[in-house]
Design a protein around this motif. Structure first.
Motif, PDB file in Angstrom:
ATOM      1  N   ILE A 166       0.847  -1.194   0.000  1.00  0.00           N
ATOM      2  CA  ILE A 166       0.000   0.000   0.000  1.00  0.00           C
ATOM      3  C   ILE A 166       0.884   1.246   0.000  1.00  0.00           C
ATOM      4  O   ILE A 166       0.617   2.224  -0.700  1.00  0.00           O
ATOM      5  CB  ILE A 166      -0.944   0.003   1.215  1.00  0.00           C
ATOM      6  N   ALA A 167       1.971   1.186   0.772  1.00  0.00           N
ATOM      7  CA  ALA A 167       2.880   2.332   0.854  1.00  0.00           C
ATOM      8  C   ALA A 167       3.575   2.595  -0.476  1.00  0.00           C
ATOM      9  O   ALA A 167       4.103   3.674  -0.700  1.00  0.00           O
ATOM     10  CB  ALA A 167       3.921   2.106   1.957  1.00  0.00           C
ATOM     11  N   MET A 168       3.605   1.585  -1.344  1.00  0.00           N
ATOM     12  CA  MET A 168       4.197   1.771  -2.671  1.00  0.00           C
ATOM     13  C   MET A 168       3.159   2.242  -3.676  1.00  0.00           C
ATOM     14  O   MET A 168       3.431   2.318  -4.868  1.00  0.00           O
ATOM     15  CB  MET A 168       4.817   0.465  -3.172  1.00  0.00           C
ATOM     16  N   GLY A 169       1.932   2.470  -3.195  1.00  0.00           N
ATOM     17  CA  GLY A 169       0.904   3.022  -4.082  1.00  0.00           C
ATOM     18  C   GLY A 169       0.090   1.974  -4.812  1.00  0.00           C
ATOM     19  O   GLY A 169      -0.587   2.289  -5.780  1.00  0.00           O
ATOM     20  N   ARG A 170       0.160   0.722  -4.377  1.00  0.00           N
ATOM     21  CA  ARG A 170      -0.617  -0.320  -5.062  1.00  0.00           C
ATOM     22  C   ARG A 170      -2.088  -0.168  -4.689  1.00  0.00           C
ATOM     23  O   ARG A 170      -2.418  -0.050  -3.521  1.00  0.00           O
ATOM     24  CB  ARG A 170      -0.106  -1.691  -4.633  1.00  0.00           C
TER      25      ARG A 170
ATOM     26  N   MET B  56       1.560   9.043   5.913  1.00  0.00           N
ATOM     27  CA  MET B  56       1.369   8.235   4.706  1.00  0.00           C
ATOM     28  C   MET B  56      -0.098   7.905   4.497  1.00  0.00           C
ATOM     29  O   MET B  56      -0.446   7.242   3.532  1.00  0.00           O
ATOM     30  CB  MET B  56       2.127   6.911   4.821  1.00  0.00           C
ATOM     31  N   ARG B  89       1.945   7.746  -3.132  1.00  0.00           N
ATOM     32  CA  ARG B  89       2.692   6.742  -2.375  1.00  0.00           C
ATOM     33  C   ARG B  89       3.602   5.935  -3.299  1.00  0.00           C
ATOM     34  O   ARG B  89       3.169   5.474  -4.350  1.00  0.00           O
ATOM     35  CB  ARG B  89       1.735   5.762  -1.718  1.00  0.00           C
ATOM     36  N   GLY B  90       4.828   5.750  -2.869  1.00  0.00           N
ATOM     37  CA  GLY B  90       5.763   4.971  -3.658  1.00  0.00           C
ATOM     38  C   GLY B  90       6.351   5.778  -4.797  1.00  0.00           C
ATOM     39  O   GLY B  90       7.326   5.391  -5.410  1.00  0.00           O
ATOM     40  N   SER B  94       7.775   7.638   0.076  1.00  0.00           N
ATOM     41  CA  SER B  94       7.913   6.195   0.245  1.00  0.00           C
ATOM     42  C   SER B  94       8.147   5.882   1.708  1.00  0.00           C
ATOM     43  O   SER B  94       8.428   6.768   2.507  1.00  0.00           O
ATOM     44  CB  SER B  94       9.088   5.664  -0.565  1.00  0.00           C
ATOM     45  N   MET B  95       8.051   4.607   2.015  1.00  0.00           N
ATOM     46  CA  MET B  95       8.244   4.232   3.409  1.00  0.00           C
ATOM     47  C   MET B  95       8.976   2.906   3.482  1.00  0.00           C
ATOM     48  O   MET B  95       8.747   2.010   2.665  1.00  0.00           O
ATOM     49  CB  MET B  95       6.877   4.106   4.070  1.00  0.00           C
ATOM     50  N   MET B 168      13.262  -0.783  -3.380  1.00  0.00           N
ATOM     51  CA  MET B 168      11.866  -0.695  -3.789  1.00  0.00           C
ATOM     52  C   MET B 168      11.308   0.694  -3.476  1.00  0.00           C
ATOM     53  O   MET B 168      10.663   1.324  -4.310  1.00  0.00           O
ATOM     54  CB  MET B 168      11.096  -1.769  -3.027  1.00  0.00           C
ATOM     55  N   ALA B 169      11.615   1.179  -2.256  1.00  0.00           N
ATOM     56  CA  ALA B 169      11.068   2.469  -1.827  1.00  0.00           C
ATOM     57  C   ALA B 169      11.632   3.620  -2.670  1.00  0.00           C
ATOM     58  O   ALA B 169      10.950   4.609  -2.911  1.00  0.00           O
ATOM     59  CB  ALA B 169      11.361   2.698  -0.354  1.00  0.00           C
TER      60      ALA B 169
END
Lengths: 270, 329
Positions: A166-170, B56, B89-90, B94-95, B168-169
């Protein structure tokens, strides 16, 4: 060791059954609907391998023809139930809140009926017939799929990788599809397998009480039904159709158990 | 101070039912500038992780924002629709998480996990995303990235997984990275490597970082500025030098005293802050720290202190440090 023998037996039996279902047309020695009054209630012979019923119809051909209907319903109903149930269960677990509350309460309501009773209810509403029977059986199986997928998805929902996704925007649907589903697939596959056996049993039961396939079309359930009525004429139709049901359901259960042993990470394989 | 990329103003977050909410964040104020690393320190339950999750908009479903604002580059995030959030997000924020063991999907190849944000946010093809993912793995110092990209997470060590998380982040080159205790689960040598990597990435991408930790060693290593949190509020805000040399808030002093140092005598008993963090449903009135505070004053249990500037770039919320205490008393 004994387990392995059973599993091997189940796999062989189900493979054979699959071949018979698919190529039944070429294997049937007789037309399953053809009546022959000079050959009523016969025992097994070279012409009639499993004997004939009180209309002189070949029992082997009828069981073969019936297997197609029983197996089709047995496969289609749990599959529909799995798709609907898993969608509802994972969505409820993923979003929580009101969605989950409503889905859970509806599940509880459906669970409070015996699956068979629920099936009878649906058939009573929609009328007997093969399509309605499939709907009835899938309807009866949906709550268990909702419950299992919701419970499994709830624990996966807590995992870091779901938050990370979710944090990656999925987006939500994609997170459910790519991250939640693959991680709960094991128990769901096991349950689907076991429910296939149950669906075959339910089809037989509903057909036995006259709510399923209508004569003259044969299904395992109604072969037993009319076989029992004529049990003193010839016990063979009821006996062999019953045997087919028993062996098939047993095989699916053994297969389900075997799959569970292999797919469940918490259980060590002996 | 001059060019904040993220500003959190008077943010309030509550758990539980609307009728009986339990306040977890009670007016958090913080901001982080472009290219700057902000450390967020405090005990468990002080609200540091919750602030980051709120920024976030990743709060657990039982929690909700009840007030205040979160502004990212002039855009209000507290009320942002989900679709817009997913685009942010992303991509721009990012996190990375504390547990590299669980933050990667065990049944997905790491390459696919790194490629996912690239494909979504930058619209790259499968092939291009894979090529970028290999570059990313290489840039976070994973040897043999061509082979490693097809690994599953269980084939990697904890340190490598955290590197994968960082890859990834940072795949879409965000402007802000929130790191929630990124080194807590790693052993010390790996910790240092991960911090070095974060610092290198910060320079390379002009990245703003919010790093959440309870480890002052980590703060000293990487942070430019520090916010100390207690009871759902920021109680001290200072440059990293000032925090260590000119500590103001009694809670910060207590925390620092409780940090073991190498010069410490062997038999020396480590000082502790008396008592425990109060439960969020049972926060004392006034300054939440007053029951444990050695410098308690009569007004502390009645009035909530506000952040006041005590030195250049240093603000403290404490009545014992307040210049306005004469008027208040």
């Amino acid at each position: 060791m004994l387990d392995r023998i059973f599993i091997t037996f189940a796999i062989i039996f189900l493979s054979m059954l699959a071949i018979l279902v698919v190529f039944g047309d070429f294997i049937q020695p007789h037309d399953p609907l053809l009546q022959n009054f000079r050959a009523r209630d016969q025992g097994p012979s070279a012409t009639y391998w499993l004997g004939t019923d009180d209309f002189g119809r070949d029992v082997f051909s009828r069981i073969l023809e019936g297997s197609r209907l029983s197996m089709t319903i047995g496969l289609v109903a749990p599959l529909i139930a799995a798709i609907v149930g898993i969608t509802m269960g994972t969505t409820a677990a993923y979003f929580g809140g009101w969605t989950e509350r409503i889905v859970s309460r509806v599940t509880d309501m459906m669970m409070s009926f015996d699956p068979l009773l629920l099936g009878v209810l649906v058939v009573a509403l929609l009328g007997p017939g093969i399509v309605n029977l499939s709907i009835a059986i899938s309807f009866a199986l949906i709550p268990s799929f909702i419950r299992l997928s919701r419970a499994s998805a709830l624990s996966v929902r807590q995992e870091g990788y779901v938050d990370a996704a979710i944090a990656m925007g999925r987006p939500s649907y994609s997170t459910i599809l790519r991250h939640v589903l693959p991680n709960i697939a094991g128990p769901l596959v096991v349950m689907t397998t076991i429910w296939i056996g149950s669906a075959i049993r339910m089809e037989a039961t509903l057909s036995f009480i006259g709510l399923g396939a209508q004569p003259p079309a044969p299904s395992w359930g109604n072969i037993v039904r009319y076989g029992v009525q004529n049990i003193f004429g010839s016990p063979l139709p009821a006996l062999f159709a019953g045997l087919a049901i028993t062996l098939t359901v047993l095989s699916f259960n053994i297969l389900g158990d075997a799959l569970r042993d292999r797919l469940d990470p918490d259980r060590t394989v002996r | 101070m001059n060019n904040p990329i993220l500003t959190i103003h008077d943010l309030k977050v509550a758990f539980g039912p609307q009728t009986a909410p339990v306040d977890a964040l009670r007016g958090v104020n913080l901001s982080v500038n472009r290219g700057e690393c902000l450390g967020l320190v405090g005990e468990s339950g002080s609200g540091k992780s919750l602030s980051a999750l709120a920024a976030m908009r990743l709060l657990p479903s039982a929690a909700r924002i009840t007030g205040g604002s979160i502004t990212f580059e002039g855009r209000e995030m507290a009320t942002m629709p989900r679709k817009e959030l997913e685009g942010l997000r992303g991509n721009e924020i990012s996190m990375i998480f504390q547990e590299p063991m669980t933050a990667l999907n065990p049944v997905m190849r790491v390459g696919d996990q790194i490629a996912a944000p690239l494909r979504k946010h930058l619209g790259l093809s499968k092939k291009a995303a894979r090529a970028r993912a290999i570059e990313q793995l290489d840039s976070v110092g994973i040897p043999d990235p061509h082979r490693r990209i097809d690994n599953f997470p269980h084939e990697m060590s904890g340190g490598m997984r955290q590197r994968v998380m960082i890859a990834m982040a940072l795949a879409c080159e965000p402007k802000l990275l929130i790191a929630d205790e990124p080194t807590t689960a790693l052993d010390v040598t790996i910790q240092a490597q991960i911090l070095d990597l974060l610092r290198a990435k910060q320079k390379e991408l002009d990245l703003a970082i919010i790093i959440i930790t309870h480890d002052f060693g980590v703060v000293a290593e990487i942070a430019d500025r520090v916010n100390v949190m207690y009871g759902g509020r920021v109680v001290e805000e200072a440059g990293v030098g000032a925090l260590f040399d000119n500590t103001q808030h009694p809670y910060s002093i207590g925390l620092l005293n409780a940090t073991p140092t190498i010069e410490m005598e062997q038999q020396h008993r480590l000082p502790a802050i008396g008592g425990a963090v109060p439960h969020i449903s049972d926060m004392p009135a006034g300054c939440s720290f007053h029951p444990r505070c050695p410098e308690r004053r009569p007004e502390c249990d009645r009035l909530v202190p506000q952040l006041e500037t005590v030195a250049p770039h240093q603000r403290v919320a404490c009545w014992a440090r307040s210049t306005a205490d004469e008027q208040a008393a």
